[in-house]
Design an enzyme around this catalytic site. Structure first.
Site, short mmCIF file in Angstrom:
data_model
loop_
_atom_site.label_atom_id
_atom_site.label_comp_id
_atom_site.label_asym_id
_atom_site.label_seq_id
_atom_site.Cartn_x
_atom_site.Cartn_y
_atom_site.Cartn_z
N SER A 265 -8.72 -7.95 -3.82
CA SER A 265 -9.57 -7.09 -4.65
C SER A 265 -10.62 -7.89 -5.43
CB SER A 265 -8.68 -6.36 -5.65
OG SER A 265 -9.45 -5.80 -6.69
N GLU B 109 -11.20 -7.35 -8.31
CA GLU B 109 -10.62 -7.56 -9.64
C GLU B 109 -10.16 -9.01 -9.83
OE1 GLU B 109 -9.80 -5.55 -12.61
OE2 GLU B 109 -11.60 -4.68 -11.77
N TYR C 88 -2.82 -6.54 -13.02
CA TYR C 88 -3.13 -6.18 -11.63
C TYR C 88 -3.95 -7.29 -10.96
CZ TYR C 88 -5.64 -3.93 -7.78
OH TYR C 88 -6.19 -3.64 -6.55
P1 NDP Z 1 -3.85 3.98 -3.68
O1 NDP Z 1 -3.37 3.81 -5.07
O2 NDP Z 1 -4.57 5.22 -3.28
O3 NDP Z 1 -2.62 3.79 -2.67
C1 NDP Z 1 -1.59 2.86 -2.93
C2 NDP Z 1 -0.50 3.05 -1.89
O4 NDP Z 1 0.58 2.15 -2.17
C3 NDP Z 1 0.12 4.46 -1.88
O5 NDP Z 1 0.40 4.81 -0.55
C4 NDP Z 1 1.41 4.25 -2.66
O6 NDP Z 1 2.41 5.20 -2.38
C5 NDP Z 1 1.80 2.88 -2.14
N1 NDP Z 1 2.83 2.21 -2.94
C6 NDP Z 1 2.84 2.04 -4.28
N2 NDP Z 1 3.96 1.40 -4.65
C7 NDP Z 1 4.69 1.19 -3.53
C8 NDP Z 1 5.95 0.61 -3.27
N3 NDP Z 1 6.71 0.10 -4.25
N4 NDP Z 1 6.39 0.56 -1.99
C9 NDP Z 1 5.64 1.08 -0.99
N5 NDP Z 1 4.44 1.65 -1.17
C10 NDP Z 1 3.97 1.71 -2.43
O7 NDP Z 1 -4.77 2.69 -3.35
P2 NDP Z 1 -6.05 2.57 -2.40
O8 NDP Z 1 -5.79 3.26 -1.14
O9 NDP Z 1 -7.26 2.86 -3.19
O10 NDP Z 1 -6.07 0.99 -2.15
C11 NDP Z 1 -5.33 0.38 -1.08
C12 NDP Z 1 -5.07 -1.07 -1.41
O11 NDP Z 1 -6.31 -1.75 -1.59
C13 NDP Z 1 -4.29 -1.32 -2.69
O12 NDP Z 1 -3.50 -2.46 -2.49
C14 NDP Z 1 -5.36 -1.59 -3.73
O13 NDP Z 1 -4.84 -2.38 -4.77
C15 NDP Z 1 -6.35 -2.34 -2.89
N6 NDP Z 1 -7.75 -2.25 -3.30
C16 NDP Z 1 -8.33 -1.02 -3.50
C17 NDP Z 1 -9.66 -0.93 -3.81
C18 NDP Z 1 -10.32 0.39 -4.04
O14 NDP Z 1 -11.43 0.39 -4.59
N7 NDP Z 1 -9.75 1.49 -3.61
C19 NDP Z 1 -10.50 -2.16 -3.93
C20 NDP Z 1 -9.78 -3.37 -3.65
C21 NDP Z 1 -8.46 -3.41 -3.34
P3 NDP Z 1 2.43 6.65 -3.15
O15 NDP Z 1 1.43 7.52 -2.42
O16 NDP Z 1 3.83 7.08 -3.00
O17 NDP Z 1 2.01 6.39 -4.57
P1 GDR Z 2 -11.19 -0.35 -11.39
O1 GDR Z 2 -11.40 1.21 -11.20
O2 GDR Z 2 -10.51 -0.68 -12.66
O3 GDR Z 2 -12.53 -0.99 -11.15
O4 GDR Z 2 -10.17 -0.68 -10.21
P2 GDR Z 2 -11.42 2.42 -12.25
O5 GDR Z 2 -12.09 3.53 -11.54
O6 GDR Z 2 -10.08 2.67 -12.83
O7 GDR Z 2 -12.37 1.87 -13.43
C1 GDR Z 2 -13.72 1.51 -13.21
C2 GDR Z 2 -14.40 1.26 -14.54
O8 GDR Z 2 -14.53 2.51 -15.24
C3 GDR Z 2 -14.19 2.31 -16.60
N1 GDR Z 2 -13.76 3.57 -17.20
C4 GDR Z 2 -12.67 4.29 -16.84
N2 GDR Z 2 -11.74 4.07 -15.87
C5 GDR Z 2 -10.76 5.01 -15.72
N3 GDR Z 2 -9.84 4.85 -14.74
N4 GDR Z 2 -10.68 6.12 -16.53
C6 GDR Z 2 -11.59 6.36 -17.52
O9 GDR Z 2 -11.51 7.36 -18.22
C7 GDR Z 2 -12.64 5.41 -17.68
N5 GDR Z 2 -13.71 5.33 -18.51
C8 GDR Z 2 -14.37 4.23 -18.21
C9 GDR Z 2 -13.10 1.25 -16.55
O10 GDR Z 2 -12.92 0.64 -17.83
C10 GDR Z 2 -13.65 0.33 -15.47
O11 GDR Z 2 -14.55 -0.59 -16.05
C11 GDR Z 2 -10.33 -0.12 -8.93
C12 GDR Z 2 -8.93 0.07 -8.32
O12 GDR Z 2 -9.06 0.79 -7.12
C13 GDR Z 2 -8.31 -1.27 -8.01
O13 GDR Z 2 -7.09 -1.07 -7.28
C14 GDR Z 2 -9.27 -2.08 -7.15
O14 GDR Z 2 -8.72 -3.34 -6.86
C15 GDR Z 2 -10.60 -2.24 -7.89
O15 GDR Z 2 -11.13 -0.95 -8.11
C16 GDR Z 2 -11.61 -3.03 -7.08
#
Ligand code: NDP
Ligand code: GDR
Length: 337
Positions: free
Chosen positions: A131, A133, A154
């Site tokens: 990520s 992050e 995270y």
């Molecule tokens: P989601 O939060 O939508 O999905 C996370 C998945 O992980 C869900 O299927 C969840 O299951 C599963 N999970 C959580 N805990 C466990 C566990 N203990 N055992 C097995 N499965 C588990 O994430 P995204 O699809 O957005 O992201 C996919 C991956 O990419 C994640 O690792 C995230 O950190 C990473 N990532 C995401 C980004 C983004 O912008 N979306 C950017 C960079 C990295 P359940 O449905 O039951 O909760």
């Molecule tokens: P992020 O996504 O932390 O970048 O992680 P998120 O959408 O939670 O926050 C983005 C930015 O928005 C600001 N923010 C808020 N965020 C949330 N969730 N709720 C609020 O009400 C709010 N108001 C302002 C946050 O402070 C932040 O700056 C996501 C996740 O998908 C991670 O798993 C992934 O790795 C990174 O993107 C890349």
């Protein structure tokens, strides 16, 4: 020959799009689903195939990333060609409330899976969902050579997982790659991430179901792309000859405020009338600006994003408006009965 893939996190946003992509390419896809007291397969119900179905190419297994023995057994039974480790506690704000749990599921589980691959003796390629992050407070633009400085449990857990994948590549010659993905969104994005929280609120405000949206820091800068395009990049990384790590991003920065403005304007609403500040949504330490440089993915994998932030906001608003309309229509039908 039909390829077999295992996806952890198959019920999440990315897992669901990746399962669709791999099925469309003819893969046999296995998904790891964790046990929940309520249904957690909403994003993949449309591609679900029951155990009775002949020629089943999409198979779900109950397991948990915290259960290393279950991972070994699953890998031995499935014998995948490709493993995509997408499972994680993926919410940054929540990771401050549940730091050890996040460290375990998001960080240590990646090592568990790598070690399970070794223990099972399966010859497979593995994708680790790293990520942006991990870059945390290191200023943009960020690429594969940018030093990490995570700003949350995270982010720290993802750094651990990243180095575990690199180490298994170097130590054991495993085909392990890190996709360092910047934020990517879609109508399937979890409702508590900021983009979806905003677009869902826009749809509900438009329908008269809500009149306020509380947000935290509006000044944070993110590089938002479209999830279906990002899972294509994951797949391409595992098809390449060499295992190496890639940044995946659009390179286009936007503040949370800009996303808010675009989303409300698309529904014909003035955001100033509805959005209020709540410090509850601030993080103890914030990541101010993430803007990715995806030159390596473009040059090596031929990967290019086409959906940029403003179009993304419009896609998500339209989808949420349709969803609210469907829900209201469903409720009306129930009342009529
Ligand atoms: P989601 O939060 O939508 O999905 C996370 C998945 O992980 C869900 O299927 C969840 O299951 C599963 N999970 C959580 N805990 C466990 C566990 N203990 N055992 C097995 N499965 C588990 O994430 P995204 O699809 O957005 O992201 C996919 C991956 O990419 C994640 O690792 C995230 O950190 C990473 N990532 C995401 C980004 C983004 O912008 N979306 C950017 C960079 C990295 P359940 O449905 O039951 O909760
Ligand atoms: P992020 O996504 O932390 O970048 O992680 P998120 O959408 O939670 O926050 C983005 C930015 O928005 C600001 N923010 C808020 N965020 C949330 N969730 N709720 C609020 O009400 C709010 N108001 C302002 C946050 O402070 C932040 O700056 C996501 C996740 O998908 C991670 O798993 C992934 O790795 C990174 O993107 C890349």
């Amino acid at each position: 020959m039909t390829k077999t893939a295992l996806i952890t996190g198959v019920t999440g946003q990315d897992g669901s799009y990746l399962a669709e992509l791999l099925l469309s390419k003819g893969y046999r896809v296995h998904g790891l689903v964790r046990r929940s007291s309520s249904f957690n397969t909403e994003r993949i119900d449309h591609i679900y195939q029951g155990p009775q179905e002949a020629e089943r190419r999409f198979v779900l297994h109950h397991a948990d990333l915290s259960d290393g023995v279950a991972l070994v057994n699953l890998l031995r039974d499935i014998q995948p060609d490709e493993v995509y480790n997408l499972g994680a506690q993926s919410h940054v704000r929540v990771s401050f409330d549940a730091p050890l749990y996040t460290g375990d599921v998001t960080g240590l589980s990646a090592l568990r899976l790598l070690e399970a691959i070794r223990a099972s003796g399966v010859e497979t390629r593995i994708y680790q969902a790293s990520s942006s992050e991990m870059f945390g407070s290191t200023p943009p633009p960020q690429n594969e050579d940018t030093p990490f400085h995570p700003r949350s449990p995270y982010g720290a857990a993802k750094v651990f997982a990243y180095w575990a994948a690199v180490n298994y590549r170097e130590a054991y010659g495993m085909f392990a790659v890190n996709g360092i993905l910047f934020n990517h969104e879609s109508p399937r994005r979890g409702e508590t991430f900021v983009t979806r929280k905003i677009t869902r609120a826009v749809a509900r405000i438009k329908a008269g179901l809500q009149d306020r949206l509380y947000l935290g820091n509006l000044d944070a800068v993110r590089d938002w792309g479209y999830a279906p395009e990002y899972v294509e990049a994951m797949w391409r990384m595992l098809q390449h000859d060499e295992p190496t790590d890639y940044v995946v991003a659009t390179g286009v920065p936007a503040t949370v405020r800009q996303f808010v403005e675009t989303a409300f304007a698309h529904a014909g609403l003035d955001w100033n009338e509805y959005v209020r500040y709540d410090p509850k949504y601030e993080r103890p330490s914030e990541v101010d600006a993430l803007i990715g440089d995806a030159s390596k993915a473009r040059e090596t994998l031929g990967w290019r994003p086409t959906v940029l932030v403003d179009e993304l906001a419009r896609i998500m608003v339209d989808a949420d408006v349709r969803q609210v309309e469907d829900q209201l229509a469903g409720a009306a039908v129930r009342i009529d009965r």
